[in-house]
Write a protein that holds these residues in place. Structure first.
Motif, PDB file in Angstrom:
ATOM      1  N   GLN A  52      17.963 -10.766  -7.008  1.00 50.60           N
ATOM      2  CA  GLN A  52      16.773 -10.284  -6.298  1.00 50.60           C
ATOM      3  C   GLN A  52      16.293  -8.953  -6.860  1.00 50.60           C
ATOM      4  O   GLN A  52      15.100  -8.769  -7.120  1.00 50.60           O
ATOM      5  N   GLN A  53      17.230  -8.030  -7.068  1.00 49.91           N
ATOM      6  CA  GLN A  53      16.855  -6.710  -7.573  1.00 49.91           C
ATOM      7  C   GLN A  53      16.317  -6.795  -8.993  1.00 49.91           C
ATOM      8  O   GLN A  53      15.342  -6.121  -9.333  1.00 49.91           O
ATOM      9  N   LEU A  54      16.930  -7.632  -9.833  1.00 46.48           N
ATOM     10  CA  LEU A  54      16.439  -7.809 -11.204  1.00 46.48           C
ATOM     11  C   LEU A  54      15.030  -8.394 -11.203  1.00 46.48           C
ATOM     12  O   LEU A  54      14.171  -7.955 -11.978  1.00 46.48           O
ATOM     13  N   PRO A  67       0.822  -1.213   0.000  1.00 44.96           N
ATOM     14  CA  PRO A  67       0.000   0.000   0.000  1.00 44.96           C
ATOM     15  C   PRO A  67       0.860   1.269   0.000  1.00 44.96           C
ATOM     16  O   PRO A  67       1.797   1.393   0.799  1.00 44.96           O
ATOM     17  N   TYR A  68       0.571   2.164  -0.908  1.00 48.04           N
ATOM     18  CA  TYR A  68       1.279   3.448  -0.978  1.00 48.04           C
ATOM     19  C   TYR A  68       0.282   4.573  -0.738  1.00 48.04           C
ATOM     20  O   TYR A  68      -0.797   4.598  -1.315  1.00 48.04           O
ATOM     21  N   ASP A  69       0.682   5.513   0.109  1.00 44.38           N
ATOM     22  CA  ASP A  69      -0.136   6.686   0.400  1.00 44.38           C
ATOM     23  C   ASP A  69       0.337   7.906  -0.380  1.00 44.38           C
ATOM     24  O   ASP A  69      -0.368   8.898  -0.461  1.00 44.38           O
ATOM     25  N   CYS A  70       1.545   7.856  -0.910  1.00 44.00           N
ATOM     26  CA  CYS A  70       2.191   9.038  -1.470  1.00 44.00           C
ATOM     27  C   CYS A  70       2.935   8.659  -2.743  1.00 44.00           C
ATOM     28  O   CYS A  70       3.580   7.596  -2.788  1.00 44.00           O
ATOM     29  N   PRO A  71       2.901   9.505  -3.767  1.00 48.43           N
ATOM     30  CA  PRO A  71       3.621   9.202  -5.010  1.00 48.43           C
ATOM     31  C   PRO A  71       5.127   9.054  -4.811  1.00 48.43           C
ATOM     32  O   PRO A  71       5.760   8.219  -5.467  1.00 48.43           O
ATOM     33  N   ILE A  72       5.718   9.835  -3.917  1.00 46.45           N
ATOM     34  CA  ILE A  72       7.158   9.711  -3.666  1.00 46.45           C
ATOM     35  C   ILE A  72       7.452   8.356  -3.040  1.00 46.45           C
ATOM     36  O   ILE A  72       8.442   7.697  -3.390  1.00 46.45           O
ATOM     37  N   GLU A  73       6.594   7.918  -2.148  1.00 43.94           N
ATOM     38  CA  GLU A  73       6.753   6.604  -1.526  1.00 43.94           C
ATOM     39  C   GLU A  73       6.697   5.501  -2.593  1.00 43.94           C
ATOM     40  O   GLU A  73       7.496   4.557  -2.568  1.00 43.94           O
ATOM     41  N   ALA A  74       5.785   5.631  -3.545  1.00 42.39           N
ATOM     42  CA  ALA A  74       5.677   4.645  -4.627  1.00 42.39           C
ATOM     43  C   ALA A  74       6.933   4.654  -5.497  1.00 42.39           C
ATOM     44  O   ALA A  74       7.462   3.599  -5.852  1.00 42.39           O
ATOM     45  N   THR A  75       7.432   5.849  -5.823  1.00 43.92           N
ATOM     46  CA  THR A  75       8.645   5.970  -6.631  1.00 43.92           C
ATOM     47  C   THR A  75       9.827   5.314  -5.929  1.00 43.92           C
ATOM     48  O   THR A  75      10.570   4.530  -6.529  1.00 43.92           O
ATOM     49  N   LEU A  76       9.986   5.620  -4.643  1.00 44.14           N
ATOM     50  CA  LEU A  76      11.085   5.015  -3.889  1.00 44.14           C
ATOM     51  C   LEU A  76      10.904   3.506  -3.760  1.00 44.14           C
ATOM     52  O   LEU A  76      11.885   2.765  -3.742  1.00 44.14           O
ATOM     53  N   GLY A  77       9.667   3.057  -3.681  1.00 49.96           N
ATOM     54  CA  GLY A  77       9.410   1.624  -3.633  1.00 49.96           C
ATOM     55  C   GLY A  77       9.861   0.917  -4.899  1.00 49.96           C
ATOM     56  O   GLY A  77      10.330  -0.215  -4.866  1.00 49.96           O
ATOM     57  N   ILE A 135      12.198   2.298  -7.323  1.00 50.92           N
ATOM     58  CA  ILE A 135      13.593   2.511  -7.747  1.00 50.92           C
ATOM     59  C   ILE A 135      14.525   2.836  -6.592  1.00 50.92           C
ATOM     60  O   ILE A 135      15.708   3.093  -6.810  1.00 50.92           O
ATOM     61  N   GLY A 136      14.008   2.825  -5.369  1.00 55.05           N
ATOM     62  CA  GLY A 136      14.833   3.165  -4.215  1.00 55.05           C
ATOM     63  C   GLY A 136      15.771   2.043  -3.828  1.00 55.05           C
ATOM     64  O   GLY A 136      15.785   0.967  -4.418  1.00 55.05           O
ATOM     65  N   GLY A 137      16.546   2.305  -2.826  1.00 54.76           N
ATOM     66  CA  GLY A 137      17.505   1.316  -2.362  1.00 54.76           C
ATOM     67  C   GLY A 137      18.866   1.565  -2.978  1.00 54.76           C
ATOM     68  O   GLY A 137      19.071   2.491  -3.758  1.00 54.76           O
TER      69      GLY A 137
END
Length: 117
Positions: free
Chosen positions: A57-59, A9-19, A21-23
């Motif tokens: 895993q990342q791929l 579940p994402y509440d925020c577009p930035i959270e979704a983006t980081l989900g 491509i983040g890490g």
């Protein structure tokens, strides 16, 4: 407004983006794939600090999220390539902005380190 992506579940577009491509590794993998399709070994050579397990895993996560496609060719020895999808290419402006910001930051740090006190 809450939105579920791959049961997250994402509440925020930035959270979704980081989900997506983040890490530590995903943005680097995507950046290397801007050059075109690469094999697993080629990606590993470009990122010597990543373990094979973590790269796998990342791929898989990037593939599940629709940012890359995995193509397996029926040859001996087996050949597998990874490539950005059309959707994955939409992240390129974000990667470009990250690169530009990082360059400015690194230049500022270098300048600060070179300045005698």
């Amino acid at each position: 407004m809450k939105c579920d992506v791959n049961n997250i579940p994402y509440d925020c577009p930035i959270e979704a983006t980081l989900g997506l491509i983040g890490g530590k590794w995903k943005a680097l993998i995507l950046d290397h794939l801007t050059e075109g399709a690469l094999r697993f070994g080629e990606l590993q050579k470009k990122m010597p600090k990543i373990t094979p397990k973590m790269l796998t895993q990342q791929l898989r996560e990037l593939e599940t999220d629709g940012l890359i496609v995995r193509r397996a060719y029926p040859v001996v020895p087996p050949r597998v390539e990874y490539e950005l999808t059309e959707f994955g290419q939409t992240v390129l402006p974000i990667l470009d902005a990250m690169c530009a910001w990082g360059r400015v930051y690194l230049d500022a740090v270098r300048a600060q380190q070179e300045t005698p006190e």
